[in-house]
Scaffold this motif. Structure first.
Motif, short mmCIF file in Angstrom:
data_model
loop_
_atom_site.label_atom_id
_atom_site.label_comp_id
_atom_site.label_asym_id
_atom_site.label_seq_id
_atom_site.Cartn_x
_atom_site.Cartn_y
_atom_site.Cartn_z
N ARG A 160 1.57 14.04 -1.71
CA ARG A 160 0.23 13.78 -2.25
C ARG A 160 -0.68 13.25 -1.14
O ARG A 160 -0.31 12.38 -0.37
N GLN B 244 0.83 -1.20 0.00
CA GLN B 244 0.00 0.00 0.00
C GLN B 244 0.86 1.26 0.00
O GLN B 244 0.53 2.24 -0.66
N TYR C 288 -3.54 11.08 0.49
CA TYR C 288 -3.86 9.67 0.23
C TYR C 288 -4.74 9.16 1.35
O TYR C 288 -4.37 9.23 2.51
N ALA D 143 -8.51 3.82 -0.43
CA ALA D 143 -7.73 3.21 -1.52
C ALA D 143 -7.84 1.69 -1.50
O ALA D 143 -7.89 1.06 -2.55
N ASP E 207 1.75 1.90 -3.48
CA ASP E 207 0.63 2.48 -4.20
C ASP E 207 0.54 3.98 -3.92
O ASP E 207 0.24 4.76 -4.82
N TRP E 208 0.81 4.37 -2.72
CA TRP E 208 0.79 5.79 -2.34
C TRP E 208 1.91 6.55 -3.04
O TRP E 208 1.68 7.61 -3.64
N PRO F 224 1.59 5.58 -7.77
CA PRO F 224 0.31 5.05 -8.23
C PRO F 224 0.49 4.27 -9.54
O PRO F 224 1.21 4.70 -10.43
#
Length: 142
Positions: free
Chosen positions: A120, A44, A122, A127, A47-48, A51
């Motif tokens: 960013r 995860q 998040y 998510a 992903d943060w 992306p």
């Protein structure tokens, strides 16, 4: 492309790292080794940071089987390659819950995160579509 970190530069201890991770990912980890048994938290975080580097829906957030954890580590290593990160994840040590190895990898990942974050916003829970990760939230009932 990512900025690689050769060795951890964070001075945070295990409890401080757990607090950072729990706040960041909206989780309730209480031990460093809990994070390493399934790799979902690291997936995860990727992903943060990057992306599209992996498909978060494919991550097995509540992995209880070694096969699930191995699967998640493969996703993580594939994401590392996509962003140009070299080096290997010490999967065996992490799966065996080698506490020093788990702490070292978490320290490295925190340093890696700090070097690559763009600030960013998040929403980790959103998510992962509300899927739980790690141990359940404490209820306050003894």
């Amino acid at each position: 492309m990512s900025v690689n970190v050769q060795s951890p530069v964070t001075e945070l201890n295990g409890n401080e790292l757990l607090a950072w991770l729990n706040i960041s990912l909206q989780t309730h980890f209480t031990k460093v080794e809990q994070i390493c048994t399934g790799a979902a938290a690291f997936c995860q975080l990727m992903d943060w940071l990057f992306p599209g580097s992996l498909v978060l829906d494919a991550v097995r957030c509540q992995s209880t089987e070694k096969l699930d954890a191995v699967y998640n580590y493969r996703l993580l290593q594939t994401a590392f390659k996509k962003v140009g990160l070299t080096g290997n994840v010490p999967v065996e040590a992490l799966l065996n819950m080698d506490v020093p190895a788990c702490l070292k990898f978490l320290q490295w990942f925190k340093s890696f995160f700090d070097r690559n974050t763009t600030g960013r916003q998040y929403d980790a829970l959103k998510a992962r579509k509300g899927r739980s990760m790690g141990p359940p939230a404490p209820t306050g009932i003894d």
